[in-house]
Design a protein around this motif. Structure first.
Motif, PDB file in Angstrom:
ATOM      1  N   MET A  79       0.820  -1.210   0.000  1.00 26.48           N
ATOM      2  CA  MET A  79       0.000   0.000   0.000  1.00 26.48           C
ATOM      3  C   MET A  79       0.857   1.264   0.000  1.00 26.48           C
ATOM      4  N   SER A  80       1.946   1.252   0.760  1.00 23.26           N
ATOM      5  CA  SER A  80       2.812   2.433   0.815  1.00 23.26           C
ATOM      6  C   SER A  80       3.470   2.688  -0.536  1.00 23.26           C
ATOM      7  N   SER A  81       3.774   1.625  -1.291  1.00 19.63           N
ATOM      8  CA  SER A  81       4.386   1.829  -2.615  1.00 19.63           C
ATOM      9  C   SER A  81       3.383   2.472  -3.570  1.00 19.63           C
ATOM     10  N   ILE A  82       2.104   2.147  -3.429  1.00 17.64           N
ATOM     11  CA  ILE A  82       1.075   2.753  -4.284  1.00 17.64           C
ATOM     12  C   ILE A  82       0.976   4.253  -4.009  1.00 17.64           C
ATOM     13  N   LEU A  83       0.972   4.632  -2.741  1.00 18.07           N
ATOM     14  CA  LEU A  83       0.930   6.053  -2.394  1.00 18.07           C
ATOM     15  C   LEU A  83       2.180   6.776  -2.871  1.00 18.07           C
ATOM     16  N   LEU A  84       3.334   6.135  -2.738  1.00 18.75           N
ATOM     17  CA  LEU A  84       4.589   6.734  -3.180  1.00 18.75           C
ATOM     18  C   LEU A  84       4.580   6.935  -4.698  1.00 18.75           C
ATOM     19  N   ILE A  85       4.100   5.962  -5.423  1.00 15.16           N
ATOM     20  CA  ILE A  85       4.016   6.064  -6.889  1.00 15.16           C
ATOM     21  C   ILE A  85       3.118   7.241  -7.279  1.00 15.16           C
ATOM     22  N   PHE A  86       1.963   7.336  -6.639  1.00 13.18           N
ATOM     23  CA  PHE A  86       1.037   8.431  -6.944  1.00 13.18           C
ATOM     24  C   PHE A  86       1.688   9.779  -6.635  1.00 13.18           C
ATOM     25  N   LEU A  87       2.316   9.898  -5.498  1.00 15.52           N
ATOM     26  CA  LEU A  87       2.979  11.138  -5.093  1.00 15.52           C
ATOM     27  C   LEU A  87       4.088  11.511  -6.080  1.00 15.52           C
ATOM     28  N   LEU A  88       4.875  10.528  -6.476  1.00 13.68           N
ATOM     29  CA  LEU A  88       5.952  10.798  -7.430  1.00 13.68           C
ATOM     30  C   LEU A  88       5.401  11.320  -8.761  1.00 13.68           C
ATOM     31  N   GLN A  89       4.305  10.748  -9.224  1.00 14.38           N
ATOM     32  CA  GLN A  89       3.704  11.194 -10.477  1.00 14.38           C
ATOM     33  C   GLN A  89       3.131  12.607 -10.338  1.00 14.38           C
ATOM     34  N   ILE A  90       2.526  12.892  -9.189  1.00 17.52           N
ATOM     35  CA  ILE A  90       1.969  14.231  -8.955  1.00 17.52           C
ATOM     36  C   ILE A  90       3.084  15.283  -8.972  1.00 17.52           C
ATOM     37  N   ILE A  91       4.277  14.899  -8.559  1.00 13.13           N
ATOM     38  CA  ILE A  91       5.425  15.816  -8.578  1.00 13.13           C
ATOM     39  C   ILE A  91       6.082  15.827  -9.961  1.00 13.13           C
ATOM     40  N   LEU A  92       6.228  14.647 -10.559  1.00 13.90           N
ATOM     41  CA  LEU A  92       6.945  14.506 -11.831  1.00 13.90           C
ATOM     42  C   LEU A  92       6.304  15.291 -12.968  1.00 13.90           C
ATOM     43  N   VAL A  93       5.036  15.111 -13.174  1.00 18.10           N
ATOM     44  CA  VAL A  93       4.406  15.652 -14.380  1.00 18.10           C
ATOM     45  C   VAL A  93       4.362  17.187 -14.383  1.00 18.10           C
ATOM     46  N   PRO A  94       4.061  17.859 -13.272  1.00 22.14           N
ATOM     47  CA  PRO A  94       4.182  19.325 -13.306  1.00 22.14           C
ATOM     48  C   PRO A  94       5.610  19.792 -13.599  1.00 22.14           C
ATOM     49  N   ILE A  95       6.603  19.072 -13.075  1.00 18.47           N
ATOM     50  CA  ILE A  95       7.994  19.423 -13.369  1.00 18.47           C
ATOM     51  C   ILE A  95       8.268  19.242 -14.859  1.00 18.47           C
ATOM     52  N   LEU A  96       7.760  18.161 -15.431  1.00 16.03           N
ATOM     53  CA  LEU A  96       7.880  17.913 -16.863  1.00 16.03           C
ATOM     54  C   LEU A  96       7.232  19.047 -17.655  1.00 16.03           C
TER      55      LEU A  96
END
Length: 181
Positions: free
Chosen positions: A1-18
């Protein structure tokens, strides 16, 4: 479950930076684009390694895609708030509204007026170059005087000379003099 939240958080940060990196590249701002590119690559590799390591979970892959979509929305929101660069408004009017033109000029906007022949009568066109962060203010002024005007907004890539550049140079000079005092 923690990996799912981490993945979501990383994407929320990644795409705006992109998104911001792409915007900086388009606006020819190489240093910020490079910094965002470095951060983007780190987050991308880290997030993808979580998704693809070991047992590939469908939930993790779906969350990765969901985070990507949410990140696109967030990136667009951030870009609109930053409103980097300039915009040109072309305003088409049925009548030559000098009250509108005077108000725009008094508000600090450079306005060029063109007269042309429409299908049945003379039409007037205003061309206004301004910073993107005041575009809504400009449109609101226009709509107060000409609610039926036809407005086109586009982003110029390059410009040289004219009222806006002179005005910006004067503002920079005033700020520099104020700081010295």
């Amino acid at each position: 479950m923690s990996s799912i939240l981490l993945i979501f958080l990383l994407q929320i940060i990644l795409v705006p930076i992109l998104s911001l990196r792409i915007i900086f590249v388009v606006k020819n701002m190489s240093i910020p684009a490079s910094i965002f590119g470095f951060i983007e690559a780190l987050i991308y590799v880290f997030g993808l390694s979580i998704v693809l390591s070991g047992e590939q979970s469908i939930a993790e892959m779906l969350v990765y895609a969901l985070g990507f979509g949410a990140g696109i929305y967030l990136g667009g929101y951030i870009e609109n708030k930053l409103a980097l660069g300039y915009t040109t408004l072309t305003v088409n009017l049925m009548n030559k509204n000098m009250d509108l033109v005077s108000n725009l000029r008094e508000s600090g906007f450079g306005v060029t007026i063109f007269e042309g022949m429409g299908k049945e009568s003379v039409r007037y066109q205003l061309q206004i170059l301004t910073e993107r962060n005041v575009e809504e203010k400009l449109i609101n002024i226009i709509e107060q005087y000409e609610p039926n005007s036809f407005i086109i907004s586009y982003e110029p890539r390059k410009f040289k000379g004219g009222y806006l550049l002179k005005s910006m140079k004067k503002q920079l000079k005033r700020k520099a003099n104020h700081i010295e005092k």
